[in-house]
Design a protein around this motif. Structure first.
Motif, PDB file in Angstrom:
ATOM      1  N   ALA A 178       0.830  -1.207   0.000  1.00  0.00           N
ATOM      2  CA  ALA A 178       0.000   0.000   0.000  1.00  0.00           C
ATOM      3  C   ALA A 178       0.861   1.252   0.000  1.00  0.00           C
ATOM      4  CB  ALA A 178      -0.935  -0.005   1.207  1.00  0.00           C
ATOM      5  N   GLN A 179       1.937   1.219   0.779  1.00  0.00           N
ATOM      6  CA  GLN A 179       2.836   2.374   0.824  1.00  0.00           C
ATOM      7  C   GLN A 179       3.568   2.548  -0.494  1.00  0.00           C
ATOM      8  OE1 GLN A 179       3.047   4.618   3.471  1.00  0.00           O
ATOM      9  NE2 GLN A 179       4.083   5.776   1.842  1.00  0.00           N
ATOM     10  N   ALA A 180       3.949   1.432  -1.120  1.00  0.00           N
ATOM     11  CA  ALA A 180       4.629   1.509  -2.421  1.00  0.00           C
ATOM     12  C   ALA A 180       3.722   2.149  -3.462  1.00  0.00           C
ATOM     13  CB  ALA A 180       5.069   0.118  -2.873  1.00  0.00           C
ATOM     14  N   LEU A 181       2.428   1.778  -3.436  1.00  0.00           N
ATOM     15  CA  LEU A 181       1.469   2.397  -4.360  1.00  0.00           C
ATOM     16  C   LEU A 181       1.334   3.886  -4.076  1.00  0.00           C
ATOM     17  CD1 LEU A 181      -1.250  -0.401  -4.400  1.00  0.00           C
ATOM     18  CD2 LEU A 181      -0.033   0.464  -6.415  1.00  0.00           C
ATOM     19  N   ALA A 182       1.234   4.236  -2.809  1.00  0.00           N
ATOM     20  CA  ALA A 182       1.094   5.653  -2.447  1.00  0.00           C
ATOM     21  C   ALA A 182       2.347   6.434  -2.850  1.00  0.00           C
ATOM     22  CB  ALA A 182       0.842   5.784  -0.941  1.00  0.00           C
ATOM     23  N   ASP A 183       3.524   5.855  -2.615  1.00  0.00           N
ATOM     24  CA  ASP A 183       4.768   6.525  -2.977  1.00  0.00           C
ATOM     25  C   ASP A 183       4.871   6.744  -4.482  1.00  0.00           C
ATOM     26  OD1 ASP A 183       5.498   6.566  -0.321  1.00  0.00           O
ATOM     27  OD2 ASP A 183       6.854   4.832  -0.473  1.00  0.00           O
ATOM     28  N   ALA A 184       4.246   5.848  -5.253  1.00  0.00           N
ATOM     29  CA  ALA A 184       4.275   5.972  -6.717  1.00  0.00           C
ATOM     30  C   ALA A 184       3.203   6.924  -7.231  1.00  0.00           C
ATOM     31  CB  ALA A 184       4.100   4.595  -7.358  1.00  0.00           C
ATOM     32  N   GLY A 185       2.362   7.414  -6.324  1.00  0.00           N
ATOM     33  CA  GLY A 185       1.360   8.404  -6.723  1.00  0.00           C
ATOM     34  C   GLY A 185      -0.035   7.864  -6.925  1.00  0.00           C
TER      35      GLY A 185
END
Length: 206
Positions: free
Chosen positions: A68-75
């Motif tokens: 979830a954090q990886a998705l958020a970090d990618a925008g």
């Protein structure tokens, strides 16, 4: 050029070529390249623009810690229902979101591989067979002509037993440890080993 000339690097101009570096730095780069290849070659092959590729990436991201954090970090700002639709292949993201999903996937996969260096160690140890190391000597084009050596060549070695320590040194950013490991590797060369303290390139067959 004598072995001492390589040991006292730069005395006769070898340092004029920025590609000529100490073996410890070239080994570090080679390890990073091998790690990147392992991350890519073991990853999802289908492109994110295909239904299969999208579903595989979303499944990985939604089933692994940090996804979830990886998705958020990618925008990615999509709501959970949209994420599930992408995962199930019932909704196609916009092109910009597809790129972001791909970025998030590779970032998370790299993070997970790096968090478990034992996998990389096993890859390099290759069930005890070790990894082939290809050593390219320094480029002598900038070396004073009377000090150039005609007998330097690419040296292949099958290297064992050093990879656990090498990966630990890479993870820790320990250049001194890499220097010791490089000294151990080139000790398997003939009496001219000192000529390979500095190199232009190191390739790993892994």
């Amino acid at each position: 050029m004598s072995t001492d000339g390589w040991k006292n690097f730069g005395r006769y101009g070898a340092d004029r070529d920025p590609g000529n570096v100490h073996g410890k730095f070239a080994l570090g780069r080679a390890l990073e390249d091998a790690l990147e290849r392992m991350i890519i070659e073991g990853g999802i092959k289908s492109p994110p623009t295909t239904r299969r590729g999208l579903m595989a990436r979303m499944n990985y991201l939604m089933s692994h810690k940090g996804g979830a954090q990886a998705l958020a970090d990618a925008g990615i700002t999509a709501v959970p229902a949209t994420l599930r639709a992408w995962k199930n292949g019932t909704q196609q993201p916009r092109p910009a979101n597809l790129d972001a999903i791909d970025t998030a996937y590779w970032n998370l996969r790299a993070r997970n591989v790096l968090a478990n260096p034992a996998v990389f160690k096993a890859h390099l140890n290759n069930a005890g067979r070790g990894t082939k190391v290809e050593i390219h000597p320094v480029n002598q084009d900038q070396v004073d002509e009377p000090r150039r050596r005609d007998n330097l060549r690419i040296r292949p070695l099958q290297v064992r037993y050093v990879w656990d320590d090498a990966v630990d040194a890479l993870v820790d950013g320990d250049a001194d440890a890499l220097e010791g490991i490089w000294d151990d590797i080139i000790a398997d060369l003939d009496s001219d080993w000192g000529a390979y303290t500095y190199v232009s390139y190191i390739g790993l067959g892994a």
